[in-house]
Enzyme design. Structure first.
Site, PDB file in Angstrom:
ATOM      1  N   HIS A  64       0.819  -1.207   0.000  1.00 32.86           N
ATOM      2  CA  HIS A  64       0.000   0.000   0.000  1.00 32.86           C
ATOM      3  C   HIS A  64       0.858   1.265   0.000  1.00 32.86           C
ATOM      4  O   HIS A  64       2.044   1.236   0.359  1.00 32.86           O
ATOM      5  CB  HIS A  64      -0.930   0.008   1.217  1.00 32.86           C
ATOM      6  CG  HIS A  64      -0.191  -0.035   2.536  1.00 32.86           C
ATOM      7  ND1 HIS A  64       0.450   1.048   3.071  1.00 32.86           N
ATOM      8  CD2 HIS A  64       0.013  -1.057   3.406  1.00 32.86           C
ATOM      9  CE1 HIS A  64       1.014   0.726   4.220  1.00 32.86           C
ATOM     10  NE2 HIS A  64       0.764  -0.565   4.446  1.00 32.86           N
ATOM     11  N   GLY A  65       0.252   2.381  -0.387  1.00 37.94           N
ATOM     12  CA  GLY A  65       0.946   3.659  -0.307  1.00 37.94           C
ATOM     13  C   GLY A  65       1.233   4.030   1.147  1.00 37.94           C
ATOM     14  O   GLY A  65       0.700   3.424   2.087  1.00 37.94           O
ATOM     15  N   GLU A 142      -1.619  -6.968   7.895  1.00 38.64           N
ATOM     16  CA  GLU A 142      -0.222  -6.832   8.300  1.00 38.64           C
ATOM     17  C   GLU A 142       0.073  -7.703   9.524  1.00 38.64           C
ATOM     18  O   GLU A 142      -0.839  -8.136  10.248  1.00 38.64           O
ATOM     19  CB  GLU A 142       0.081  -5.351   8.599  1.00 38.64           C
ATOM     20  CG  GLU A 142       1.470  -5.029   9.135  1.00 38.64           C
ATOM     21  CD  GLU A 142       2.609  -5.437   8.207  1.00 38.64           C
ATOM     22  OE1 GLU A 142       2.675  -6.625   7.829  1.00 38.64           O
ATOM     23  OE2 GLU A 142       3.456  -4.585   7.894  1.00 38.64           O
ATOM     24  N   LYS A 153       9.331   3.687  16.366  1.00 38.08           N
ATOM     25  CA  LYS A 153      10.402   2.696  16.219  1.00 38.08           C
ATOM     26  C   LYS A 153      11.745   3.218  16.696  1.00 38.08           C
ATOM     27  O   LYS A 153      12.489   2.506  17.395  1.00 38.08           O
ATOM     28  CB  LYS A 153      10.486   2.244  14.764  1.00 38.08           C
ATOM     29  CG  LYS A 153       9.243   1.522  14.280  1.00 38.08           C
ATOM     30  CD  LYS A 153       9.336   1.139  12.813  1.00 38.08           C
ATOM     31  CE  LYS A 153       8.052   0.469  12.342  1.00 38.08           C
ATOM     32  NZ  LYS A 153       8.097   0.114  10.907  1.00 38.08           N
TER      33      LYS A 153
END
Length: 332
Positions: A64-65, A142, A153
């Protein structure tokens, strides 16, 4: 041409109606004027008929974008975040690449997450493929990041240190049931799982109580955390039961999903070692062409395989040999 034949028929009809009542005489005069008008040819681009597409069997993997949490560098997993403006532009760029290559899409599979669904919509609209069926499958969601979900992150890496970060990224702690990011709280998620798990026709015949019971049972099955191997085991049934058979029937299949779900799928169908699969580059909005007949995986437009050893093994889930592809499906 068909326009000239139509003009002749109109003119002949007009003369065949003589003598006529006054009302028909007025109609025939209008028809004669219409015949004069329709002799003006429409613009050429309005008369173009799309050429047929040859059978293919190619499978297009498309991440996906960019999503809002991609942009914020947060662990996303099953959290249903939208695309950014850049992400929508990446989807349109992917469509332009597919159109330039003359690719026709017969069927599209997405996850149940809006970032993949919106990407598929944008691609298919740009390809003028409004009749292409879009199948949403929870198995293409996902990877579930568990307790890491929602964390930045870089900040998490600094807090845990490199070794601690890598350890928990590979096997994350489970998400607490009922927490803010628990997908079991989403009726859309539990409904899609309930439909997938129910016997054929049960949800239509069983009524509201049956559906609610199915959704409650499905909520308990929503993963609370997944390793890479867990994700691979989850996505492979969708490949085995739906995607690969469609390709073996000669269809060009577009699979729009997320980075680690696609990595897991590619690893599962190829035998790519885990240590290599987790580093496989799957950029946002970059179409990857997988050809089952030679097990090649190519970045569209590059003309080169991602790596010569990317897909070295027979398709693990295809006991019949994994073939089915023929020539690449192109317009013309």
């Amino acid at each position: 041409t068909h326009l000239e034949r139509r003009d002749s028929m109109i003119v002949l009809l007009c003369f065949s109606l003589v003598p006529q009542p006054a009302g028909l005489r007025r109609w025939s005069a209008a028809a004669r004027r219409l015949a004069q008008l329709t002799r003006l040819r429409p613009p050429e681009d309005e008369c173009v008929i799309d050429p047929p597409c040859a059978p293919s069997g190619d499978i297009i993997f498309l991440r996906h974008g960019e999503s809002e949490w991609n942009a914020a560098n947060r662990f996303t997993g099953w959290v249903d975040v939208p695309l950014t403006q850049r992400g929508e532009a990446e989807a349109l760029d992917a469509a332009a690449q597919l159109a330039a290559a003359g690719v026709c899409v017969d069927v599209c599979y997405t996850s149940t997450l809006k970032r993949t669904i919106k990407t598929a919509w944008l691609v298919l609209e740009a390809l003028d493929s409004f009749n292409t069926p879009v199948e949403r499958r929870w198995r293409l969601n996902e990877r579930m990041y568990g307790a890491l979900t929602g964390l930045n992150k870089d900040e998490t890496r600094r807090f845990l240190g490199e070794s601690g970060f890598e350890e928990l990224r590979r096997v994350p702690p489970p998400l607490e049931r009922g927490s803010c990011y628990d997908p079991a709280r989403s009726s859309a998620v539990t409904a899609s799982l309930a439909v997938a798990q129910a016997p054929s026709g049960q949800n239509r015949a069983g009524g509201a109580a049956s559906r609610e019971g199915g959704e409650a049972a499905a909520a308990a099955e929503v993963p609370r955390a997944e390793s890479f191997e867990d994700t691979t085991a989850r996505v492979l049934p969708c490949w085995r039961d739906e995607i690969l058979p469609a390709a073996q029937a000669g269809k060009t299949v577009l699979v729009v999903s997320s980075k680690n779900a696609l990595r897991s799928l590619i690893a599962g169908i190829s035998g790519l070692p885990l240590e290599d699969a987790v580093h496989l580059d799957v950029p946002n909005g970059a179409p990857l062409i997988f050809r089952p007949e030679d097990r090649s995986l190519t970045l569209l437009g590059s003309g080169e395989p991602l790596a010569s050893e990317v897909v070295p093994a027979p398709l693990a889930v295809d006991e019949g040999g994994g073939g089915g592809g023929t020539a690449s499906r192109r317009r013309g």
